[in-house]
Design an enzyme around this catalytic site. Structure first.
Site, PDB file in Angstrom:
ATOM      1  N   HIS A  55      65.217  77.564  24.171  1.00  0.00           N
ATOM      2  CA  HIS A  55      65.434  78.926  23.775  1.00  0.00           C
ATOM      3  C   HIS A  55      66.611  79.337  23.195  1.00  0.00           C
ATOM      4  CE1 HIS A  55      62.030  79.901  26.382  1.00  0.00           C
ATOM      5  NE2 HIS A  55      62.352  79.382  27.036  1.00  0.00           N
ATOM      6  N   ASP A  58      78.130  78.317  26.335  1.00  0.00           N
ATOM      7  CA  ASP A  58      77.949  78.617  27.813  1.00  0.00           C
ATOM      8  C   ASP A  58      77.577  79.980  28.145  1.00  0.00           C
ATOM      9  OD1 ASP A  58      77.662  76.791  30.278  1.00  0.00           O
ATOM     10  OD2 ASP A  58      79.166  78.239  30.876  1.00  0.00           O
ATOM     11  N   ARG A  80      75.155  86.160  22.941  1.00  0.00           N
ATOM     12  CA  ARG A  80      74.939  84.936  22.367  1.00  0.00           C
ATOM     13  C   ARG A  80      75.096  85.180  20.726  1.00  0.00           C
ATOM     14  NH1 ARG A  80      71.106  83.331  24.498  1.00  0.00           N
ATOM     15  NH2 ARG A  80      72.543  82.148  25.987  1.00  0.00           N
ATOM     16  N   PHE A 122      64.030  84.135  28.025  1.00  0.00           N
ATOM     17  CA  PHE A 122      64.128  82.912  29.178  1.00  0.00           C
ATOM     18  C   PHE A 122      64.927  83.619  30.093  1.00  0.00           C
ATOM     19  CE2 PHE A 122      68.499  81.289  28.433  1.00  0.00           C
ATOM     20  CZ  PHE A 122      68.547  82.014  27.324  1.00  0.00           C
ATOM     21  N   GLY A 123      65.261  82.799  31.221  1.00  0.00           N
ATOM     22  CA  GLY A 123      66.307  83.156  32.250  1.00  0.00           C
ATOM     23  C   GLY A 123      65.888  84.777  32.693  1.00  0.00           C
ATOM     24  N   ASP A 135      66.407  87.289  31.241  1.00  0.00           N
ATOM     25  CA  ASP A 135      66.028  88.186  30.081  1.00  0.00           C
ATOM     26  C   ASP A 135      64.978  89.303  30.689  1.00  0.00           C
ATOM     27  OD1 ASP A 135      67.366  87.596  28.008  1.00  0.00           O
ATOM     28  OD2 ASP A 135      65.814  86.135  27.122  1.00  0.00           O
ATOM     29  N   LYS A 190      66.547  90.637  19.913  1.00  0.00           N
ATOM     30  CA  LYS A 190      67.559  90.353  20.886  1.00  0.00           C
ATOM     31  C   LYS A 190      68.764  89.762  20.099  1.00  0.00           C
ATOM     32  CE  LYS A 190      68.553  87.247  24.490  1.00  0.00           C
ATOM     33  NZ  LYS A 190      68.252  85.878  25.294  1.00  0.00           N
TER      34      LYS A 190
END
Ligand code: ITT
Length: 187
Positions: free
Chosen positions: A11, A65, A171, A141-142, A144, A165
């Site tokens: 992702h 990260d 990011r 993902f995660g 979100d 996004k």
């Protein structure tokens, strides 16, 4: 010149390639779950990971990260986001936040770029928002589905397309400043 992004998260790779393509840059995926040090700062994790990974692969590459920092949980899960997502997940965070009025949170990201034997360069980004009352959306993902950005329109990141996004995510901000630097210095 193509840039190598080392990540085990497809992702993330998709989001980053979209940002790079807009600038006419190509990003190559190197799928590796490299061992990460434990540290309280994402910048430190990205710095050491970038050094390790570029030395092992013998070529310039970058890592990223990221983590979710929740105010009322004093920044938890932060740099431990991967482990927390795999263990308690979104239901666990929502449970910890049950009845909590202060739902403020932010995502942070640190990109580390390094050439073998060189000094790593670090680029950071953040996006402020809040933890939704319930999970919404199937994209991304995660965390979100439970994160709503202040700058958005009330939808969670999981209810947005990648391009949406990427307009204001942590990011996108870290990667944008990395790519700007890269184009200026190396391009
Ligand atoms: P690599 O380290 O291999 O790149 P990872 O998924 O382990 O992949 P991180 O350690 O940076 O990546 O991410 C920690 C976790 O934080 C990640 O697994 C997600 O659960 C969460 N996370 C990070 N960025 C996110 C985002 O943009 N949206 C939702 N959750 C995110």
């Amino acid at each position: 010149m193509a840039l190598t992004f080392v990540t085990s998260n497809l992702h993330k790779f998709r989001e980053v390639s979209e940002l790079a393509a807009r600038r006419g840059l190509e990003v190559v995926h190197y799928n590796w779950r490299y061992p990460e040090i434990q540290a309280d700062e994402l910048e430190e994790i990205a710095r050491l990971s970038a050094m390790e990974v570029s030395a092992k692969l013998g070529k310039p590459c970058f890592v990223e990260d990221a983590g979710l920092f929740v105010d009322s949980l004093r920044g938890f899960p932060g740099p431990y986001s991967n482990y927390v997502f795999r263990t308690i997940g979104n239901p666990g965070i929502l449970k910890l936040m049950h009845g909590e009025k202060n739902r403020r949170a932010e995502f942070r990201s640190a990109v580390g770029y390094c050439e073998p034997g060189g000094e790593p360069m670090i680029f950071v980004g953040r996006v402020e928002g809040w933890i939704a009352e319930e999970a919404r959306g199937t994209g991304g993902f995660g965390f979100d589905p439970i994160f709503v950005a202040l700058e958005g329109d009330g939808r969670t990141f999981a209810e947005m397309k990648t391009e949406e996004k990427n307009l204001f995510s942590h990011r996108a901000r870290a990667v944008d400043s990395f790519l700007n630097w890269f184009k200026e210095v190396k391009g």
